[in-house]
Write a protein that holds these residues in place. Structure first.
Motif, PDB file in Angstrom:
ATOM      1  N   ALA A 187     -67.542  26.573   1.397  1.00 44.88           N
ATOM      2  CA  ALA A 187     -68.060  27.432   0.469  1.00 44.88           C
ATOM      3  C   ALA A 187     -67.948  26.804  -1.092  1.00 44.88           C
ATOM      4  O   ALA A 187     -66.882  26.541  -1.403  1.00 44.88           O
ATOM      5  N   LEU A 188     -68.784  27.443  -1.744  1.00 45.92           N
ATOM      6  CA  LEU A 188     -68.558  27.320  -3.316  1.00 45.92           C
ATOM      7  C   LEU A 188     -68.866  28.205  -4.086  1.00 45.92           C
ATOM      8  O   LEU A 188     -69.807  29.057  -3.555  1.00 45.92           O
ATOM      9  N   ARG A 189     -68.455  28.374  -5.036  1.00 51.40           N
ATOM     10  CA  ARG A 189     -68.781  29.343  -6.296  1.00 51.40           C
ATOM     11  C   ARG A 189     -69.411  28.629  -7.460  1.00 51.40           C
ATOM     12  O   ARG A 189     -68.593  27.894  -8.085  1.00 51.40           O
ATOM     13  N   ALA A 190     -70.391  29.103  -7.828  1.00 53.18           N
ATOM     14  CA  ALA A 190     -70.926  28.465  -9.298  1.00 53.18           C
ATOM     15  C   ALA A 190     -71.431  29.552 -10.187  1.00 53.18           C
ATOM     16  O   ALA A 190     -71.979  30.546  -9.853  1.00 53.18           O
ATOM     17  N   VAL A 191     -71.357  29.092 -11.311  1.00 54.11           N
ATOM     18  CA  VAL A 191     -71.972  30.105 -12.570  1.00 54.11           C
ATOM     19  C   VAL A 191     -73.261  29.293 -13.021  1.00 54.11           C
ATOM     20  O   VAL A 191     -72.991  28.310 -13.586  1.00 54.11           O
ATOM     21  N   VAL A 192     -74.387  29.926 -12.779  1.00 52.84           N
ATOM     22  CA  VAL A 192     -75.680  29.464 -13.356  1.00 52.84           C
ATOM     23  C   VAL A 192     -76.197  30.309 -14.601  1.00 52.84           C
ATOM     24  O   VAL A 192     -76.065  31.368 -14.628  1.00 52.84           O
ATOM     25  N   ALA A 193     -76.642  29.358 -15.567  1.00 51.13           N
ATOM     26  CA  ALA A 193     -76.961  29.985 -16.773  1.00 51.13           C
ATOM     27  C   ALA A 193     -78.480  30.151 -16.761  1.00 51.13           C
ATOM     28  O   ALA A 193     -79.168  29.277 -17.319  1.00 51.13           O
ATOM     29  N   THR A 194     -78.854  31.432 -16.277  1.00 49.10           N
ATOM     30  CA  THR A 194     -80.397  31.496 -16.085  1.00 49.10           C
ATOM     31  C   THR A 194     -80.991  32.030 -17.664  1.00 49.10           C
ATOM     32  O   THR A 194     -79.847  32.178 -18.394  1.00 49.10           O
ATOM     33  N   PRO A 195     -82.107  31.721 -17.949  1.00 46.70           N
ATOM     34  CA  PRO A 195     -82.803  32.360 -19.280  1.00 46.70           C
ATOM     35  C   PRO A 195     -82.457  33.951 -19.556  1.00 46.70           C
ATOM     36  O   PRO A 195     -82.547  34.372 -20.574  1.00 46.70           O
ATOM     37  N   ASP A 196     -81.968  34.936 -18.368  1.00 48.27           N
ATOM     38  CA  ASP A 196     -81.677  36.113 -18.511  1.00 48.27           C
ATOM     39  C   ASP A 196     -80.344  36.520 -18.676  1.00 48.27           C
ATOM     40  O   ASP A 196     -79.804  37.422 -18.669  1.00 48.27           O
ATOM     41  N   GLY A 197     -79.514  35.208 -18.342  1.00 48.99           N
ATOM     42  CA  GLY A 197     -78.037  35.583 -18.561  1.00 48.99           C
ATOM     43  C   GLY A 197     -77.140  34.592 -17.455  1.00 48.99           C
ATOM     44  O   GLY A 197     -77.994  34.234 -16.412  1.00 48.99           O
ATOM     45  N   ASP A 198     -76.052  34.756 -17.389  1.00 54.94           N
ATOM     46  CA  ASP A 198     -75.172  34.287 -16.413  1.00 54.94           C
ATOM     47  C   ASP A 198     -75.369  34.855 -14.933  1.00 54.94           C
ATOM     48  O   ASP A 198     -75.511  36.126 -14.861  1.00 54.94           O
ATOM     49  N   LEU A 199     -75.437  34.126 -13.836  1.00 54.16           N
ATOM     50  CA  LEU A 199     -75.487  34.511 -12.421  1.00 54.16           C
ATOM     51  C   LEU A 199     -74.313  33.777 -11.544  1.00 54.16           C
ATOM     52  O   LEU A 199     -74.334  32.647 -11.909  1.00 54.16           O
ATOM     53  N   VAL A 200     -73.577  34.627 -10.868  1.00 50.95           N
ATOM     54  CA  VAL A 200     -72.570  33.875 -10.008  1.00 50.95           C
ATOM     55  C   VAL A 200     -73.199  33.858  -8.783  1.00 50.95           C
ATOM     56  O   VAL A 200     -73.947  34.638  -8.093  1.00 50.95           O
ATOM     57  N   VAL A 201     -73.200  32.519  -8.405  1.00 49.75           N
ATOM     58  CA  VAL A 201     -73.690  32.132  -7.121  1.00 49.75           C
ATOM     59  C   VAL A 201     -72.691  31.591  -6.115  1.00 49.75           C
ATOM     60  O   VAL A 201     -72.081  30.433  -6.213  1.00 49.75           O
ATOM     61  N   TYR A 202     -72.702  32.221  -4.846  1.00 53.49           N
ATOM     62  CA  TYR A 202     -72.026  31.746  -3.788  1.00 53.49           C
ATOM     63  C   TYR A 202     -72.881  31.013  -2.621  1.00 53.49           C
ATOM     64  O   TYR A 202     -73.867  31.587  -2.378  1.00 53.49           O
ATOM     65  N   VAL A 203     -72.396  29.967  -2.359  1.00 54.52           N
ATOM     66  CA  VAL A 203     -73.215  29.066  -1.125  1.00 54.52           C
ATOM     67  C   VAL A 203     -72.036  28.956  -0.072  1.00 54.52           C
ATOM     68  O   VAL A 203     -71.066  28.303  -0.321  1.00 54.52           O
ATOM     69  N   ALA A 204     -72.367  29.548   0.984  1.00 53.75           N
ATOM     70  CA  ALA A 204     -71.356  29.598   2.048  1.00 53.75           C
ATOM     71  C   ALA A 204     -71.986  29.143   3.524  1.00 53.75           C
ATOM     72  O   ALA A 204     -73.061  29.502   3.956  1.00 53.75           O
ATOM     73  N   HIS A 205     -71.145  28.321   4.335  1.00 48.98           N
ATOM     74  CA  HIS A 205     -71.307  28.102   5.737  1.00 48.98           C
ATOM     75  C   HIS A 205     -70.105  28.615   6.280  1.00 48.98           C
ATOM     76  O   HIS A 205     -69.119  27.908   6.288  1.00 48.98           O
ATOM     77  N   LEU A 206     -70.169  29.729   6.914  1.00 47.63           N
ATOM     78  CA  LEU A 206     -68.976  30.288   7.534  1.00 47.63           C
ATOM     79  C   LEU A 206     -68.736  29.666   8.961  1.00 47.63           C
ATOM     80  O   LEU A 206     -69.568  29.185   9.835  1.00 47.63           O
ATOM     81  N   GLY A 207     -67.709  30.340   9.545  1.00 47.82           N
ATOM     82  CA  GLY A 207     -67.307  29.444  10.866  1.00 47.82           C
ATOM     83  C   GLY A 207     -68.290  29.789  12.089  1.00 47.82           C
ATOM     84  O   GLY A 207     -68.989  30.917  12.014  1.00 47.82           O
ATOM     85  N   SER A 208     -68.319  28.947  12.796  1.00 46.06           N
ATOM     86  CA  SER A 208     -69.498  28.963  13.893  1.00 46.06           C
ATOM     87  C   SER A 208     -68.738  30.051  14.948  1.00 46.06           C
ATOM     88  O   SER A 208     -67.731  30.368  15.082  1.00 46.06           O
ATOM     89  N   ALA A 209     -69.770  30.993  15.649  1.00 46.51           N
ATOM     90  CA  ALA A 209     -69.683  31.863  16.573  1.00 46.51           C
ATOM     91  C   ALA A 209     -70.014  31.341  17.968  1.00 46.51           C
ATOM     92  O   ALA A 209     -71.190  30.878  18.197  1.00 46.51           O
ATOM     93  N   ARG A 210     -69.159  31.505  18.974  1.00 45.80           N
ATOM     94  CA  ARG A 210     -69.751  30.817  20.429  1.00 45.80           C
ATOM     95  C   ARG A 210     -69.124  31.934  21.268  1.00 45.80           C
ATOM     96  O   ARG A 210     -68.449  32.740  21.007  1.00 45.80           O
ATOM     97  N   ALA A 211     -69.975  32.269  22.360  1.00 45.34           N
ATOM     98  CA  ALA A 211     -69.552  33.205  23.287  1.00 45.34           C
ATOM     99  C   ALA A 211     -68.245  33.045  23.669  1.00 45.34           C
ATOM    100  O   ALA A 211     -67.466  31.988  24.028  1.00 45.34           O
ATOM    101  N   GLY A 212     -67.337  34.292  23.541  1.00 46.69           N
ATOM    102  CA  GLY A 212     -65.871  34.257  23.679  1.00 46.69           C
ATOM    103  C   GLY A 212     -65.060  33.362  22.758  1.00 46.69           C
ATOM    104  O   GLY A 212     -63.877  33.697  22.998  1.00 46.69           O
TER     105      GLY A 212
END
Length: 314
Positions: A187-212
């Motif tokens: 996962a990562l956290r980025a600060v993006v400078a959009t024309p309207d101001g800063d936006l914090v963006v998290y991109v994540a791939h969490l743990g897999s879920a399997r039966a049991g």
């Protein structure tokens, strides 16, 4: 009417009555599962699985209704109203027209699990770029140069940590990996400078879920929620494959902190997996501090997930 004919008619009525009683019992059980699925213990992930599929249980309502008509059972038809009502209260809002905010769109985002071993990742991401996204979040990125080749001209700003990445039209001021308890950073956290101001963006791939086997996934949800809770950014989005549905009780820590763009500005459940016939939604656009104007799902080539998209105004 002869005695034998009368007996046959009575026997047929009793048979219809018994069949009607069975349908009635099934309808009541369905209503009970829909209303009380959260009370089922989450032993070996059973509760989570049930939570995730409850929207699909609504498909049983028309089946029971048709069976009641065929059996000509008034009792069964009345009983079917019970699960139909419970389902409508719980999930009917998803079928209503989108309730997104009005006004001009100032930001468009997209998120895609590329699929490890994707035979044509360039085609997958190109379809996302064609939709006009300002930010594209990717998971299961394996360093294939074809992804960069398809995106770098339109998205000159890029952040990546292991197998997650963010491509942006706007400058990325800073970024860092986020520990979600997997043992490796996905996962990562980025600060993006959009024309309207800063936006914090998290991109994540969490743990897999399997039966049991959901303990790792459950822990990663809690860790991501903790990171978001500690983040003071007024405007924030979380994009990615979180391997859990919003109806899953495990999703609650994130639901308390963030809004769901699909629920607020989309129509339908927005199922994304498996791509061919999706039955659940592990992929999400979550937000705070913005107003969603639309949300939806895009079928992209070569991936086993459909992509999620949303637009916002400041």
């Amino acid at each position: 009417m002869t005695k034998s004919t009368t007996d046959e008619a009575a026997g047929s009525a009793r048979l219809r009555g018994r069949r009607g009683l069975l349908l009635t019992v099934l309808a009541v059980l369905l209503a009970a599962v829909l209303a009380g699925h959260r009370a089922v213990p989450n032993l070996r992930g059973l509760g989570s699985l049930l939570d995730s599929v409850t929207p699909l249980l609504g498909l049983a309502v028309p089946v029971l209704a048709v069976a009641g008509l065929l059996r000509r059972s008034r009792l069964a038809l009345l009983a079917v109203l019970l699960p139909a009502t419970v389902w409508a209260v719980l999930y009917g809002r998803a079928l209503l027209p989108p309730a997104g905010g009005s006004g001009p769109v100032t930001l468009r985002v997209a998120s895609q699990n590329l699929r490890a071993g994707n035979p044509d990742p360039a085609a997958t991401v190109d379809s996302l770029a064609a939709g006009g996204a300002d930010l594209i979040a990717l998971q299961e990125v394996d360093g294939d140069d074809r992804v960069a080749g398809a995106l770098r001209e339109r998205y000159p700003h890029h952040a990546a940590v292991t197998t997650v990445a963010l491509w942006s039209r706007y400058p990325v001021r800073e970024y860092a990996g986020v520990d979600t308890g997997l043992g490796w950073t996905r996962a990562l956290r980025a600060v993006v400078a959009t024309p309207d101001g800063d936006l914090v963006v998290y991109v994540a791939h969490l743990g897999s879920a399997r039966a049991g086997h959901t303990a790792t996934r459950d822990e990663t949800v809690r860790e991501l929620a903790a990171a978001v809770r500690a983040d003071a950014a007024p405007r924030l989005v979380v994009l990615g494959d979180l391997n859990t549905a919003t109806t899953d009780r495990v999703f609650a820590p994130l639901a308390r902190l963030l809004r769901d763009a699909q629920a607020d500005a989309g129509q339908g459940f927005g199922f994304t997996w498996p791509a061919g016939l999706p039955v659940t939604r592990p992929d999400h656009v979550l937000y705070r501090g913005l107003t969603p104007t639309s949300a939806g799902v895009v079928r992209t080539p070569a991936s086993d997930h459909r992509a999620v998209v949303a637009s916002f105004r400041w």
